[in-house]
Design an enzyme around this catalytic site. Structure first.
Site, PDB file in Angstrom:
ATOM      1  N   ARG A   1      -4.873  19.061  11.657  1.00 39.30           N
ATOM      2  CA  ARG A   1      -5.724  18.104  12.381  1.00 39.30           C
ATOM      3  C   ARG A   1      -7.194  18.466  12.224  1.00 39.30           C
ATOM      4  NH1 ARG A   1      -3.287  18.559  18.098  1.00 39.30           N
ATOM      5  NH2 ARG A   1      -4.816  16.997  18.705  1.00 39.30           N
TER       6      ARG A   1
ATOM      7  N   LYS B   1     -13.059  17.121  24.788  1.00 38.83           N
ATOM      8  CA  LYS B   1     -13.399  15.708  25.003  1.00 38.83           C
ATOM      9  C   LYS B   1     -12.658  15.122  26.200  1.00 38.83           C
ATOM     10  CE  LYS B   1     -12.188  13.960  21.002  1.00 38.83           C
ATOM     11  NZ  LYS B   1     -11.712  15.135  20.278  1.00 38.83           N
TER      12      LYS B   1
ATOM     13  N   ARG C   1      -3.353  25.181  25.416  1.00 41.37           N
ATOM     14  CA  ARG C   1      -3.535  23.905  26.126  1.00 41.37           C
ATOM     15  C   ARG C   1      -2.221  23.400  26.708  1.00 41.37           C
ATOM     16  NH1 ARG C   1      -6.721  18.803  23.644  1.00 41.37           N
ATOM     17  NH2 ARG C   1      -5.004  18.556  22.157  1.00 41.37           N
TER      18      ARG C   1
ATOM     19  N   ARG D   1       1.765  19.801  24.054  1.00 43.55           N
ATOM     20  CA  ARG D   1       1.914  18.684  23.116  1.00 43.55           C
ATOM     21  C   ARG D   1       2.583  19.139  21.827  1.00 43.55           C
ATOM     22  NH1 ARG D   1      -3.755  15.559  22.757  1.00 43.55           N
ATOM     23  NH2 ARG D   1      -3.097  15.526  20.591  1.00 43.55           N
TER      24      ARG D   1
ATOM     25  N   ARG E   1     -12.499   7.598  14.776  1.00 42.23           N
ATOM     26  CA  ARG E   1     -12.116   8.832  14.077  1.00 42.23           C
ATOM     27  C   ARG E   1     -12.445   8.753  12.588  1.00 42.23           C
ATOM     28  NH1 ARG E   1      -8.858  11.199  18.101  1.00 42.23           N
ATOM     29  NH2 ARG E   1      -7.274  12.571  17.281  1.00 42.23           N
TER      30      ARG E   1
END
Ligand code: AMP
Length: 239
Positions: free
Chosen positions: A188, A34, A144, A177, A109
């Site tokens: 998550r 996203k 990531r 992160r 969300r």
């Protein structure tokens, strides 16, 4: 003539306005791409990208009241309460740069958040869903890397920076992160399936009732440029 000039000016302003004014929601699991795609769309349409995740991380870094409330929840991979998020978004979309449209990335969300948008009559022109399955997500998240100041993301294999661990545009260091470790990613993902996935049906329902919300599904597996092209093509159809 003056009238001719005025008419041309009027037509031009109407076209320009229509061109720019798009209010878009980007949906998809954490790690579906996203953020990466949001940056392209935002540049392409010249509208701001509103990433609640980035705004929350900035609040945490600045130790604001919101940041202090959100910090632990975010680190554990839990959602931040709807009321806090809705205030944040409401304030953001009333800023001047949002008057010609905006792109929500990571918001809404929950059904509560989506219903609040609907109740407040926030017009949504288009909902774009990026589909990626869980195994691929877990692989992606572990690789990531993020440039914290801009929110730009990279992947050590699939979208590496030009220089190892360095942001392409600023030359600053990239980080991983704290909520991108495998255990937190799994949590998550499960929250995503329980709370965010129902939004697909919600928005599909809205578009089938011929309300002006368009719903587009994009296969999120493949090259970044390819996916970008699919998204832009779909948006162009709406202009
Ligand atoms: P993201 O960068 O979008 O993955 O968001 C990082 C974290 O910020 C999430 O795991 C949540 O803790 C929090 N967050 C971001 N957006 C929202 C939202 N719309 N509702 C609730 N929590 C959010």
């Amino acid at each position: 003539s003056t009238i001719g000039l005025y008419c041309r000016f009027k037509i031009l302003t109407i076209i320009t306005f229509k061109d720019l004014n798009m209010q878009i929601i980007l949906l998809g699991a954490p790690g579906a791409g996203k953020g990466t795609q949001a940056q392209f769309i935002s540049k392409h349409l010249n509208i701001p990208q509103i990433s609640t995740g980035d705004m929350l991380r900035a609040a945490v870094a600045n130790k604001t009241e919101l940041g202090l409330k959100a910090k632990d929840l975010m680190e554990k991979g839990d959602l931040v309460p709807d009321g806090l998020i809705l205030d944040l978004v409401q304030n953001r979309i009333s800023e001047a740069d949002c008057s010609n449209g905006f792109l929500f990335d990571g918001f809404p969300r929950t059904l509560e958040q989506a219903n609040a948008l609907k109740d407040r009559e926030v017009k949504i022109d288009c909902v774009i869903e990026i589909m990626v399955d869980d195994d691929e997500i877990i692989e992606r998240m572990s690789g990531r890397r993020v440039h914290p100041a801009s929110g730009r993301t990279y992947h050590i294999k699939h979208n590496p920076p030009k220089q190892n661990n360095i942001d392409n545009e600023t030359g600053e260091a990239l980080i991983q992160r704290p909520d991108d470790n495998e255990e937190t990613v799994k949590k998550r993902l499960s929250i995503y399936h329980e709370q965010t996935y129902p939004l697909f049906e919600f928005y599909k329902g809205l578009s089938s009732k011929k309300l002006p919300t368009n719903y587009v599904e994009i296969n999120g597996i493949g090259g970044i440029d390819d996916i970008q092209l699919q998204i832009i093509n779909n948006i162009e159809k709406l202009r």
